[in-house]
Scaffold this active site. Structure first.
Site, PDB file in Angstrom:
ATOM      1  N   GLN A 235      37.895   4.201 -24.527  1.00 21.18           N
ATOM      2  CA  GLN A 235      36.686   3.763 -25.245  1.00 21.18           C
ATOM      3  C   GLN A 235      36.137   4.892 -26.122  1.00 21.18           C
ATOM      4  O   GLN A 235      35.540   4.630 -27.170  1.00 21.18           O
ATOM      5  CB  GLN A 235      35.605   3.319 -24.251  1.00 21.18           C
ATOM      6  CG  GLN A 235      35.874   2.007 -23.549  1.00 21.18           C
ATOM      7  CD  GLN A 235      36.582   2.194 -22.229  1.00 21.18           C
ATOM      8  OE1 GLN A 235      37.333   3.154 -22.029  1.00 21.18           O
ATOM      9  NE2 GLN A 235      36.366   1.288 -21.296  1.00 21.18           N
TER      10      GLN A 235
ATOM     11  N   ASN B   9      28.588   5.505 -14.058  1.00 21.06           N
ATOM     12  CA  ASN B   9      28.996   5.379 -15.462  1.00 21.06           C
ATOM     13  C   ASN B   9      30.523   5.466 -15.488  1.00 21.06           C
ATOM     14  O   ASN B   9      31.171   5.612 -14.442  1.00 21.06           O
ATOM     15  CB  ASN B   9      28.339   6.474 -16.315  1.00 21.06           C
ATOM     16  CG  ASN B   9      28.546   6.228 -17.806  1.00 21.06           C
ATOM     17  OD1 ASN B   9      28.359   5.107 -18.285  1.00 21.06           O
ATOM     18  ND2 ASN B   9      28.939   7.237 -18.552  1.00 21.06           N
ATOM     19  N   LYS B  10      31.074   5.390 -16.671  1.00 24.72           N
ATOM     20  CA  LYS B  10      32.535   5.386 -16.827  1.00 24.72           C
ATOM     21  C   LYS B  10      33.178   6.531 -16.055  1.00 24.72           C
ATOM     22  O   LYS B  10      32.655   7.650 -16.021  1.00 24.72           O
ATOM     23  CB  LYS B  10      32.853   5.484 -18.322  1.00 24.72           C
ATOM     24  CG  LYS B  10      34.310   5.506 -18.696  1.00 24.72           C
ATOM     25  CD  LYS B  10      35.110   4.364 -18.114  1.00 24.72           C
ATOM     26  CE  LYS B  10      34.561   3.011 -18.487  1.00 24.72           C
ATOM     27  NZ  LYS B  10      35.178   1.909 -17.676  1.00 24.72           N
TER      28      LYS B  10
ATOM     29  N   ASP C 252      25.865   2.516 -16.162  1.00 20.78           N
ATOM     30  CA  ASP C 252      26.102   1.110 -15.799  1.00 20.78           C
ATOM     31  C   ASP C 252      25.168   0.645 -14.697  1.00 20.78           C
ATOM     32  O   ASP C 252      24.871  -0.541 -14.577  1.00 20.78           O
ATOM     33  CB  ASP C 252      27.558   0.914 -15.378  1.00 20.78           C
ATOM     34  CG  ASP C 252      28.436   0.941 -16.615  1.00 20.78           C
ATOM     35  OD1 ASP C 252      28.808   2.038 -17.044  1.00 20.78           O
ATOM     36  OD2 ASP C 252      28.679  -0.141 -17.192  1.00 20.78           O
TER      37      ASP C 252
ATOM     38  N   ARG D 230      31.866  -5.203 -24.003  1.00 20.00           N
ATOM     39  CA  ARG D 230      31.765  -4.257 -22.886  1.00 20.00           C
ATOM     40  C   ARG D 230      30.585  -3.321 -23.142  1.00 20.00           C
ATOM     41  O   ARG D 230      29.992  -3.342 -24.213  1.00 20.00           O
ATOM     42  CB  ARG D 230      33.077  -3.476 -22.691  1.00 20.00           C
ATOM     43  CG  ARG D 230      33.736  -3.139 -23.974  1.00 20.00           C
ATOM     44  CD  ARG D 230      33.965  -1.718 -24.379  1.00 20.00           C
ATOM     45  NE  ARG D 230      33.200  -0.715 -23.758  1.00 20.00           N
ATOM     46  CZ  ARG D 230      32.229  -0.041 -24.382  1.00 20.00           C
ATOM     47  NH1 ARG D 230      31.881  -0.318 -25.622  1.00 20.00           N
ATOM     48  NH2 ARG D 230      31.587   0.908 -23.754  1.00 20.00           N
ATOM     49  N   GLY D 231      30.306  -2.494 -22.110  1.00 24.02           N
ATOM     50  CA  GLY D 231      29.112  -1.650 -22.183  1.00 24.02           C
ATOM     51  C   GLY D 231      27.978  -2.417 -21.509  1.00 24.02           C
ATOM     52  O   GLY D 231      27.761  -3.604 -21.809  1.00 24.02           O
ATOM     53  N   ALA D 232      27.265  -1.726 -20.605  1.00 20.40           N
ATOM     54  CA  ALA D 232      26.316  -2.435 -19.736  1.00 20.40           C
ATOM     55  C   ALA D 232      25.295  -3.305 -20.486  1.00 20.40           C
ATOM     56  O   ALA D 232      25.153  -4.498 -20.167  1.00 20.40           O
ATOM     57  CB  ALA D 232      25.627  -1.414 -18.825  1.00 20.40           C
TER      58      ALA D 232
HETATM   59  O1  MRU Z   1      34.182  -0.336 -18.908  1.00 17.87           O
HETATM   60  P1  MRU Z   1      33.145  -0.253 -19.990  1.00 17.87           P
HETATM   61  O2  MRU Z   1      33.724   0.075 -21.324  1.00 17.87           O
HETATM   62  O3  MRU Z   1      32.262  -1.475 -20.023  1.00 17.87           O
HETATM   63  O4  MRU Z   1      32.236   0.970 -19.549  1.00 17.87           O
HETATM   64  C1  MRU Z   1      31.109   1.265 -20.306  1.00 17.87           C
HETATM   65  C2  MRU Z   1      30.403   2.491 -19.883  1.00 17.87           C
HETATM   66  O5  MRU Z   1      30.719   3.097 -18.891  1.00 17.87           O
HETATM   67  C3  MRU Z   1      29.202   2.878 -20.687  1.00 17.87           C
HETATM   68  O6  MRU Z   1      29.039   4.264 -20.695  1.00 17.87           O
HETATM   69  C4  MRU Z   1      27.959   2.228 -20.066  1.00 17.87           C
HETATM   70  O7  MRU Z   1      28.134   0.864 -19.929  1.00 17.87           O
HETATM   71  C5  MRU Z   1      26.751   2.486 -20.861  1.00 17.87           C
HETATM   72  S1  MRU Z   1      26.763   1.615 -22.376  1.00 17.87           S
HETATM   73  C6  MRU Z   1      25.314   1.863 -23.193  1.00 17.87           C
END
Ligand code: MRU
Length: 346
Positions: free
Chosen positions: A196, A247-248, A237, A46-48
């Site tokens: 997270q 973002n989250k 994201d 996970r994470g963009a």
């Molecule tokens: O649902 P997730 O855990 O994939 O969400 C991730 C986020 O919101 C991060 O802040 C975002 O992807 C940036 S990661 C460098």
């Protein structure tokens, strides 16, 4: 960095299973595109930026089984594969941007024999992987200049090594500041519903010996009022042409609070997180996830089984609430529409 979130090894994509952290560090070898789809969907990876690399590797996994020299069938399977991987999660644009790079590789070499095209796809996926390592360190170098010793920072979700190949975006700024010998504190919002921040951010910050304090999401306002937060760093994201940033879920609340308390909020994200095809955050698709993520914690039921649940995984922070966007090219400041264009289109 000692954390290797995703890598291509023995014709498989090896990922850290982030669902198991912080209590177990377990690796999974994804051997086909279905396993990779599932790993993305269930947040094992996970994470963009990490999802972008996972998507490119997912294409390689899916093409392993393709035999023969029928070009028409190859293209048909390839595009169906890209569509399948693209259906895993809708918000992080890195996933689609990296699939577009894989598509362009195929389109630019249509006349080559299939084994040659496959080789080029491997090269492209490795380029995407190495680029993530490079740009994260570049963002870290630009971002660390914003932190002076003695400052207290706040972050949300996990935008660290675990959200990228091995360094991070927002947390990469902290790692670069630490390397420069700066002394600072980081508060991590736990980030309900999937934690997270609590599970992943604190795990990796502690590993790097960064002074880390975990707070529940609803404590952020009080800390700001108590002047315990000097600046906020968050990942992204998807960033629209005008700087609106998905973002989250919870990032927008922090941004509103930060504005009220006069605290700067920096987004840290590479070019691959920008979506220049859209004008504003209104066009960003927001993923809604299952009710169970809200009604249960660690498998334990915490709400009545029949309660209605709304579970958007991301929110959009309006550009006026953002102080600057740290990219691999430098820090983009307002007016964002003009400066994003100037920085990314050069
Ligand atoms: O649902 P997730 O855990 O994939 O969400 C991730 C986020 O919101 C991060 O802040 C975002 O992807 C940036 S990661 C460098």
């Amino acid at each position: 960095m000692a954390i290797s979130t995703i890598k291509w090894i023995n014709n498989c994509a090896r990922i850290i299973d982030q669902r198991k952290l912080p209590t177990k560090l377990v690796y999974i070898d994804c051997r086909n595109e279905k396993q990779m789809w599932h790993a993305i969907k269930t947040l094992a990876v996970r994470g963009a930026p990490a999802i972008g690399v996972a998507a490119a590797f997912g294409v390689l996994l899916g093409l392993k089984k393709f035999k023969g020299s029928d070009k028409y069938k190859f293209y048909k399977d390839f595009y169906a594969l890209c569509d399948h991987i693209g259906s895993s999660r809708p918000t992080a644009v890195n996933l689609f941007n990296m699939l577009d790079r894989m598509k362009k590789t195929v389109e630019d070499h249509r006349d080559l024999p299939i084994p040659e095209i496959k080789k080029l796809l491997h090269k492209e996926a490795q380029a995407i992987y190495r680029e993530d390592q490079r740009v994260c360190r570049q963002m870290g170098d630009f971002g660390e200049k914003l932190i002076q010793s003695g400052k207290n920072c706040l972050t949300v979700c996990n935008a660290g090594a675990l959200a990228t190949v091995d360094y991070g975006t927002a947390l990469g700024v902290f790692y670069s500041a630490k390397k420069k010998g700066k002394k600072f504190k980081v508060y991590s919002c736990e980030t309900r519903p999937l934690l997270q921040g609590a599970r992943l951010t604190t795990w990796e910050l502690l590993k790097q010996n960064i002074d880390t304090t975990l707070i529940c999401d609803n404590m952020a306002a009080t800390l700001m009022k108590q002047k315990k937060i000097d600046m906020i760093f968050a990942g992204a994201d998807r960033i629209a042409s005008n700087g609106d940033t998905a973002n989250k879920i919870g990032t927008y609340s922090l941004a509103v609070l930060a504005k009220h308390h006069g605290i700067p909020l920096y987004i840290v994200a590479p070019r691959s997180t920008f979506d220049l095809k859209i004008k504003s955050g209104k066009q960003i698709p927001i993923e809604e996830r299952s009710a169970r993520e809200v009604t249960h914690m660690g498998g334990v039921q915490t709400a009545p089984a029949n309660v209605k649940v709304y579970n958007p995984a991301f929110d959009v922070t309006d550009n006026q609430l953002i102080t600057g966007i740290v990219t691999e090219y430098g820090i983009i400041r307002p007016p964002f529409a003009k400066n994003i264009k100037k920085t990314l289109r050069r």
